[in-house]
Design a protein around this motif. Structure first.
Motif, short mmCIF file in Angstrom:
data_model
loop_
_atom_site.label_atom_id
_atom_site.label_comp_id
_atom_site.label_asym_id
_atom_site.label_seq_id
_atom_site.Cartn_x
_atom_site.Cartn_y
_atom_site.Cartn_z
N THR A 265 23.67 47.61 36.71
CA THR A 265 24.34 46.44 37.28
C THR A 265 25.50 45.99 36.42
OG1 THR A 265 22.82 44.90 36.18
CG2 THR A 265 22.23 45.63 38.40
N ASN A 266 25.56 46.41 35.17
CA ASN A 266 26.69 46.04 34.31
C ASN A 266 27.93 46.87 34.59
OD1 ASN A 266 25.23 44.07 33.09
ND2 ASN A 266 24.83 45.19 31.21
N ASP A 267 27.85 47.86 35.47
CA ASP A 267 28.99 48.71 35.79
C ASP A 267 30.01 48.00 36.69
OD1 ASP A 267 27.88 50.71 34.28
OD2 ASP A 267 27.01 51.76 35.99
N ILE A 268 29.63 46.93 37.34
CA ILE A 268 30.52 46.18 38.23
C ILE A 268 31.12 45.02 37.44
CG2 ILE A 268 30.68 44.90 40.40
CD1 ILE A 268 29.83 47.83 40.72
N PRO A 269 32.45 44.88 37.44
CA PRO A 269 33.06 43.78 36.69
C PRO A 269 32.68 42.43 37.29
CG PRO A 269 34.72 44.95 37.97
CD PRO A 269 33.44 45.72 38.11
N GLU A 270 32.58 41.44 36.43
CA GLU A 270 32.19 40.10 36.86
C GLU A 270 33.29 39.42 37.70
OE1 GLU A 270 30.72 35.85 34.91
OE2 GLU A 270 31.04 37.58 33.62
N PHE A 271 34.55 39.75 37.40
CA PHE A 271 35.67 39.14 38.11
C PHE A 271 36.51 40.21 38.79
CE2 PHE A 271 34.54 36.23 34.70
CZ PHE A 271 34.43 35.05 35.39
N ARG A 272 37.12 39.85 39.94
CA ARG A 272 38.00 40.76 40.66
C ARG A 272 39.38 40.76 40.04
NH1 ARG A 272 35.13 38.26 45.01
NH2 ARG A 272 34.01 39.82 46.19
N LYS B 221 34.29 32.76 58.82
CA LYS B 221 35.07 33.75 58.07
C LYS B 221 34.59 33.80 56.63
CE LYS B 221 39.19 32.98 60.88
NZ LYS B 221 40.60 32.58 60.89
N LEU B 222 34.56 35.02 56.07
CA LEU B 222 34.19 35.22 54.67
C LEU B 222 35.41 35.64 53.87
CD1 LEU B 222 30.85 37.24 54.88
CD2 LEU B 222 31.16 34.90 54.13
N TYR B 223 35.66 34.95 52.77
CA TYR B 223 36.80 35.26 51.91
C TYR B 223 36.32 35.59 50.51
CZ TYR B 223 39.77 33.11 55.45
OH TYR B 223 40.44 32.81 56.63
N GLU B 224 37.01 36.53 49.87
CA GLU B 224 36.73 36.85 48.48
C GLU B 224 37.13 35.68 47.59
OE1 GLU B 224 37.41 41.69 48.35
OE2 GLU B 224 38.91 40.38 47.46
N THR B 225 36.45 35.55 46.45
CA THR B 225 36.82 34.61 45.40
C THR B 225 37.09 35.42 44.13
OG1 THR B 225 34.57 34.30 44.59
CG2 THR B 225 35.27 32.86 46.40
N PRO B 226 37.58 34.81 43.08
CA PRO B 226 37.79 35.57 41.84
C PRO B 226 36.51 36.16 41.25
CG PRO B 226 39.04 33.54 41.78
CD PRO B 226 38.17 33.48 42.99
N VAL B 227 35.36 35.56 41.54
CA VAL B 227 34.08 36.08 41.05
C VAL B 227 33.61 37.16 42.02
CG1 VAL B 227 31.70 35.49 40.44
CG2 VAL B 227 33.52 33.85 40.03
N THR B 228 33.28 38.33 41.49
CA THR B 228 32.99 39.51 42.31
C THR B 228 31.89 39.29 43.35
OG1 THR B 228 33.70 40.95 40.51
CG2 THR B 228 32.36 41.95 42.23
N PHE B 229 30.83 38.61 43.01
CA PHE B 229 29.69 38.49 43.91
C PHE B 229 29.63 37.15 44.64
CE2 PHE B 229 28.67 41.84 40.98
CZ PHE B 229 28.20 42.82 41.83
N HIS B 230 30.72 36.39 44.61
CA HIS B 230 30.79 35.12 45.33
C HIS B 230 31.84 35.19 46.43
CE1 HIS B 230 29.12 32.60 41.74
NE2 HIS B 230 28.37 33.63 42.03
N TYR B 231 31.52 34.62 47.57
CA TYR B 231 32.43 34.58 48.72
C TYR B 231 32.50 33.16 49.24
CZ TYR B 231 32.27 39.63 48.67
OH TYR B 231 32.38 40.93 48.27
#
Length: 163
Positions: free
Chosen positions: A43-50, A77-87
């Motif tokens: 799970t650490n392979d995915i960056p925390e921020f986009r 509608k779903l939009y990306e946020t700067p945090v990878t796992f938050h929308y």
């Protein structure tokens, strides 16, 4: 007094040993035969921020309402946020609007949020595709009377462990 000093010294010694041994949990180790490396925490392979946040919705649902006078819709509608796992969830029913946050679990892959039609009129289910490409429902957006509502259907968590 001697016991207090000894106990605090032992505490600091243990903390120093733990901090010296702890490292990045994404480091490799060898398996029991000592041959090939084993990843301890994928799970650490995915960056925390986009690096880049898309301005367009990653998914959306839209249904025209029965209002004969106005051109109104029920939409989510779903939009990306700067945090990878938050929308960011943007909802609308006729002239009512609302926002909420969708926090997806980290399965060690890039998240794939999905919106599907719900069973009731003016409803949809927000979820995600898991590692086996199976839809996991998470939240229900629906209209109750003339109110726009969002309800959490299920909770998800990811745990990692080491043998």
């Amino acid at each position: 007094m001697k016991k207090i000093v000894s106990a605090s010294f032992a505490f600091y010694l243990v903390m120093a040993l733990i901090s010296c041994q702890s490292g990045n949990s994404n480091t490799s180790a060898t398996d029991s035969s000592g041959n090939k490396p084993v990843v301890l925490n994928p799970t650490n392979d995915i960056p925390e921020f986009r690096k880049e946040v898309a301005k367009e919705p990653v998914d959306q649902f839209r249904e025209k309402t029965d209002n004969p006078i106005n051109d109104w819709y029920f939409s989510v509608k779903l939009y990306e946020t700067p945090v990878t796992f938050h929308y960011l969830i943007k909802m609308q029913f006729e002239e009512l609007t609302g926002e909420d946050t969708l926090k997806l679990p980290n399965f060690g892959t890039i998240p794939k949020p999905v919106i599907k039609k719900g069973d009731a009129k003016y409803s949809c289910i927000i979820g995600f595709m898991d590692n086996e490409n199976k839809f996991r429902e998470y939240k229900l957006v629906h209209v109750d009377g003339n109110q726009l509502k969002i309800t959490t259907l299920k909770h998800y968590a990811v745990a990692t462990y080491q043998k």
